[in-house]
Motif scaffolding. Structure first.
Motif, PDB file in Angstrom:
ATOM      1  N   ILE A  54     -57.380 -48.225  -1.701  1.00  0.00           N
ATOM      2  CA  ILE A  54     -58.229 -48.549  -2.853  1.00  0.00           C
ATOM      3  C   ILE A  54     -58.305 -50.066  -3.004  1.00  0.00           C
ATOM      4  O   ILE A  54     -59.364 -50.632  -3.265  1.00  0.00           O
ATOM      5  N   LEU A  55     -57.156 -50.735  -2.819  1.00  0.00           N
ATOM      6  CA  LEU A  55     -57.157 -52.196  -2.932  1.00  0.00           C
ATOM      7  C   LEU A  55     -58.056 -52.832  -1.879  1.00  0.00           C
ATOM      8  O   LEU A  55     -58.675 -53.864  -2.134  1.00  0.00           O
ATOM      9  N   ASP A  56     -58.120 -52.221  -0.683  1.00  0.00           N
ATOM     10  CA  ASP A  56     -59.022 -52.743   0.344  1.00  0.00           C
ATOM     11  C   ASP A  56     -60.465 -52.752  -0.150  1.00  0.00           C
ATOM     12  O   ASP A  56     -61.202 -53.712   0.075  1.00  0.00           O
ATOM     13  N   LEU A  57     -60.840 -51.685  -0.841  1.00  0.00           N
ATOM     14  CA  LEU A  57     -62.203 -51.634  -1.372  1.00  0.00           C
ATOM     15  C   LEU A  57     -62.389 -52.693  -2.457  1.00  0.00           C
ATOM     16  O   LEU A  57     -63.437 -53.326  -2.552  1.00  0.00           O
ATOM     17  N   PHE A  58     -61.357 -52.868  -3.280  1.00  0.00           N
ATOM     18  CA  PHE A  58     -61.433 -53.903  -4.312  1.00  0.00           C
ATOM     19  C   PHE A  58     -61.613 -55.279  -3.686  1.00  0.00           C
ATOM     20  O   PHE A  58     -62.368 -56.111  -4.182  1.00  0.00           O
ATOM     21  N   GLU A  59     -60.895 -55.494  -2.586  1.00  0.00           N
ATOM     22  CA  GLU A  59     -60.959 -56.768  -1.894  1.00  0.00           C
ATOM     23  C   GLU A  59     -62.391 -57.056  -1.449  1.00  0.00           C
ATOM     24  O   GLU A  59     -62.894 -58.163  -1.589  1.00  0.00           O
ATOM     25  N   GLU A  60     -63.009 -56.009  -0.957  1.00  0.00           N
ATOM     26  CA  GLU A  60     -64.384 -56.155  -0.479  1.00  0.00           C
ATOM     27  C   GLU A  60     -65.335 -56.427  -1.643  1.00  0.00           C
ATOM     28  O   GLU A  60     -66.245 -57.248  -1.557  1.00  0.00           O
ATOM     29  N   LEU A  61     -65.110 -55.726  -2.761  1.00  0.00           N
ATOM     30  CA  LEU A  61     -66.028 -55.817  -3.896  1.00  0.00           C
ATOM     31  C   LEU A  61     -65.831 -57.106  -4.682  1.00  0.00           C
ATOM     32  O   LEU A  61     -66.786 -57.786  -5.032  1.00  0.00           O
ATOM     33  N   THR A  62     -64.581 -57.456  -4.960  1.00  0.00           N
ATOM     34  CA  THR A  62     -64.316 -58.543  -5.898  1.00  0.00           C
ATOM     35  C   THR A  62     -63.753 -59.777  -5.240  1.00  0.00           C
ATOM     36  O   THR A  62     -63.730 -60.833  -5.852  1.00  0.00           O
ATOM     37  N   LYS A  94     -54.048 -58.248  13.530  1.00  0.00           N
ATOM     38  CA  LYS A  94     -54.279 -58.790  12.188  1.00  0.00           C
ATOM     39  C   LYS A  94     -55.291 -57.933  11.453  1.00  0.00           C
ATOM     40  O   LYS A  94     -56.221 -57.388  12.041  1.00  0.00           O
ATOM     41  N   LYS A  95     -55.074 -57.845  10.137  1.00  0.00           N
ATOM     42  CA  LYS A  95     -55.988 -57.070   9.324  1.00  0.00           C
ATOM     43  C   LYS A  95     -57.276 -57.868   9.164  1.00  0.00           C
ATOM     44  O   LYS A  95     -57.247 -59.082   8.997  1.00  0.00           O
ATOM     45  N   GLU A  96     -58.364 -57.151   9.208  1.00  0.00           N
ATOM     46  CA  GLU A  96     -59.641 -57.828   9.071  1.00  0.00           C
ATOM     47  C   GLU A  96     -59.857 -58.188   7.608  1.00  0.00           C
ATOM     48  O   GLU A  96     -59.756 -57.325   6.728  1.00  0.00           O
ATOM     49  N   ILE A  97     -60.138 -59.449   7.348  1.00  0.00           N
ATOM     50  CA  ILE A  97     -60.375 -59.863   5.967  1.00  0.00           C
ATOM     51  C   ILE A  97     -61.866 -59.750   5.682  1.00  0.00           C
ATOM     52  O   ILE A  97     -62.680 -60.293   6.427  1.00  0.00           O
ATOM     53  N   PRO A  98     -62.238 -59.012   4.631  1.00  0.00           N
ATOM     54  CA  PRO A  98     -63.676 -58.800   4.408  1.00  0.00           C
ATOM     55  C   PRO A  98     -64.370 -60.078   3.965  1.00  0.00           C
ATOM     56  O   PRO A  98     -63.758 -61.007   3.471  1.00  0.00           O
TER      57      PRO A  98
END
Lengths: 370, 130, 176
Positions: A138-146, B33-37
């Motif tokens: 869920i945090l990954d999606l937050f990272e993308e959004l915000t 490494k994790k991909e940073i969006p």
């Protein structure tokens, strides 16, 4: 303080793995049984309410999310809504839907984190590893959004700060499918687990008769079988246009509160699916708001409340006609749960149940000492 | 106390054993490494040919993390103050309000976000020119 | 339910579910006990206090919530900033205990009858209560904490613009 030799006084926290945050409970023990409890906070006093007095509205916005680490968004929503009330800003339907989506994602994340904490407090460490991983998605999606994982700083007076990325709703939908597929696993290993039931049933029982009058909120009420939820009773944003249930459970004990939260995970997923379906295609995500030092609030006060994953967050806000906020007072769910309720519940409990009870009440110190 | 044997509740937790044979969800950090969006709030960048040295970013920064310091060589004739922002990463909270108020949108945040140093006084960061 | 209260009190509707009642300090206990016992505003949600230093008053808002949790009533009263005293609400609401302790520490308001007004979040605090507006956070910080070295080269942009304009003018004149 007791001076006879029968009672032993110990501090449970602030450096104790079973305490929920930087706080401590002073316990008087007779053997293993607690005879007296007193909550101490102050290890995390960052003076948010005082700092806000000398900041402009836009500057104050970045501080409110820090009041609650597991789910900062209800605070941002409260702050934004209070400012909108005092500045007469009406936000668009699309911004409202995006806000609901963010709030429900935050609720899901907080509930998964709670599952790790609650199971960890009774020694089931495996579940924490799974649920924290699921929260990370869920945090990954937050990272993308915000642009941020934990402190999103996304819900802003006037709307939200960024447009949804391309294909975001599809990815959210896929994540919901994945999370839903995980739920039977959690049922098997945690909620149906006989060792959890043996530990949790009949522990930390809240008296349902006085729950409403004493101002308990959230799962503490719903675990007593009382159907109260700010999203239904005093709807904000677009919650009155969404179809969802308020899960309740009888018993008032730790197990009842866990089962309420189990139901809430399912309801949140249901709400998010509706939001994905009903999200308006176009609309301003951000209303035009005055520039930094020109943004002024009228001389008035207001009171707003938002349902967080642990209960009602309420803000009182008063403006004085300048660009600064005269007063913003935060009341989190822990203020009452952590003092009046916890001190009462711990009496005659075993020492080993303290962590479990605190976790199930969802006590979090930053909102007590602000 | 309920002494009845809860058979389902005793057996079902053993479902967790099936997880032993699954691929772990963690990644092997330095090699993978994790991909940073895109849009992650990392370090600042400042397009010096656009920066007008207005100090709006300094004014909005609630942590008082931004200093305006004189530029070595003028890259933008419109920069009337001859100053550019420098950020104290000991105080910055990455709220990105400074990039929101930047009139020419020269101040931005990039995806890169890893910096280790043994002295906290070294965290004065000059945004990269991009 | 709010209608019957409206007949008795001068209640103003702020929003669809938010009401406000302004009372005098003298009728505080009477009003609070009447409303909490004879209407469905049975819960105390929050005691909010705002410091209006220019008027020499604290404005306190006792926010009551209905049994259904669907309406909120703000009961506002003013008390003087100096020697501020109020009777406790501990007899009506147990949750008032911690709220009053908080306000006692942050504003120095004395709640008569509350025996638990000990330290809340601050330990051994000797200065004026920190949420009062005369307490200057910036002065306190400057007195107690150091700032990071190496930031002295910060320039005031307005001064800098003036200086550069003057310099450009001087150069122009010299070239003539």
């Amino acid at each position: 303080m007791q001076t006879n030799n029968e009672l032993i006084k110990i501090f449970h926290g602030p450096q104790h793995p079973g305490i929920t945050g930087n706080m401590s409970v002073e316990l008087d023990l007779l053997g293993e049984t607690i005879k007296g409890a007193r909550t101490h906070v102050g290890y995390l006093h960052r003076g948010f309410e005082k700092l806000i007095e000398r900041r402009t509205i836009i500057q104050a916005f970045t501080i409110v999310c820090r009041i609650c680490v597991p789910e900062p968004d209800p605070n941002e929503e409260n702050f934004a809504r209070a400012v909108e009330n005092l500045a007469d800003i009406e936000i668009s339907q699309r911004a409202k839907y995006i806000r609901v989506m963010v709030l429900e994602m935050a609720r899901l994340g907080a509930l998964f984190l709670w599952m790790g904490g609650q199971s960890g407090s009774i020694g089931l460490g495996t579940i924490g590893q799974w649920s924290v991983h699921d929260r990370d998605l869920i945090l990954d999606l937050f990272e993308e959004l915000t642009g941020g994982r934990v402190y999103h700083m996304y819900i802003y007076p006037g709307g939200v700060r960024r447009e949804l990325p391309n294909g975001f709703l599809d990815r959210l939908s896929q994540l919901l499918d994945y999370l839903e597929s995980r739920l039977p696993l959690y049922d098997n290993v945690f909620f149906d687990n006989s060792s959890f039931k043996k530990r949790a049933i009949g522990i930390g029982v809240v008296d349902a008769n006085e729950a409403l009058k004493n101002g308990y909120v959230g799962q503490v009420l719903r675990g007593c079988g009382i159907k109260r939820d700010v999203r239904k009773d005093n709807p904000y944003l677009v919650y009155d246009q969404l179809d969802f249930e308020i899960p309740t459970f009888e018993g008032g004990d730790v197990y009842a509160r866990a089962m309420v939260r189990r139901g809430e995970i399912r309801e949140s997923i249901k709400i998010l699916r509706q939001v994905i379906k009903q999200m308006p295609e176009d609309g301003l995500i951000m209303q035009k708001i005055p520039k930094h030092r020109k943004f002024k609030l009228k001389k008035d006060d207001t009171f707003v409340a938002t349902e967080s994953a642990r209960g009602e967050f309420a803000y009182y806000m008063a403006g004085d006609g300048t660009e600064k906020i005269r007063r913003m007072q935060v009341k989190g769910p822990s203020l009452i749960h952590g003092f009046t309720l916890l001190e009462k519940l711990l009496i005659d409990e075993e020492l080993s149940n303290v962590a479990m009870i605190m976790n199930s009440l969802g006590i979090c110190p930053p909102e007590m000492e602000r | 106390m309920n002494t009845k044997l809860d058979i389902k509740g005793t057996i079902s937790p053993f479902n967790a054993i099936t997880k032993l044979f699954e691929h772990p969800n963690t990644i092997c950090y330095p090699s993978v490494k994790k991909e940073i969006p895109k849009g992650y709030r990392g370090f600042h960048t400042n397009t010096l040919t656009d920066c007008i040295g207005c100090a709006n970013c300094q004014d909005v920064c609630m942590n008082e993390a931004i200093d305006m310091i004189p530029i070595e060589e003028d890259k933008n004739p419109k920069n009337s103050s001859g100053c550019i922002p420098r950020i104290d990463y000991g105080r910055c909270c990455w709220c990105s309000l400074c990039t929101d108020v930047c009139p020419p949108s020269s101040l931005k945040l990039e995806e890169d976000c890893i910096w280790a140093n043994d002295n906290s006084n070294n965290f004065l960061y000059m945004p990269k020119d991009k | 339910m709010i209608e019957s209260l409206k007949q008795q009190y001068n209640i103003e509707q702020k929003e669809s579910r938010l009401f406000k009642l302004i009372i005098k300090k003298e009728e505080f206990l009477k009003t609070l006990s009447f409303i909490s016992s004879s209407s469905n505003f049975i819960t105390l949600s929050q005691i909010a206090c705002a410091d209006w230093i220019e008027d020499e008053i604290f404005k306190l808002n006792y926010i009551l919530t209905t049994k259904e949790r669907d309406k909120n009533l703000m009961i506002e009263l003013e008390i003087p900033r100096e020697e501020s005293k109020l009777p406790t609400l501990l007899n009506f609401f147990p949750q008032a205990e911690v709220m009053e302790r908080d306000l006692h520490e942050m504003y120095g308001i004395e709640f008569i009858g509350n025996p638990t007004l000990y330290d809340f979040a601050l330990e051994n605090w000797k200065e004026i209560p920190p949420m009062r507006r005369e307490f200057d956070t910036l002065a306190y910080v400057n007195e107690h904490f150091d700032f990071r070295k190496g930031r002295e080269d910060n320039r005031d942009v307005k001064v800098e613009i003036k200086r550069r304009r003057a310099e450009a003018k001087r150069l122009k004149n010299a070239n003539k």
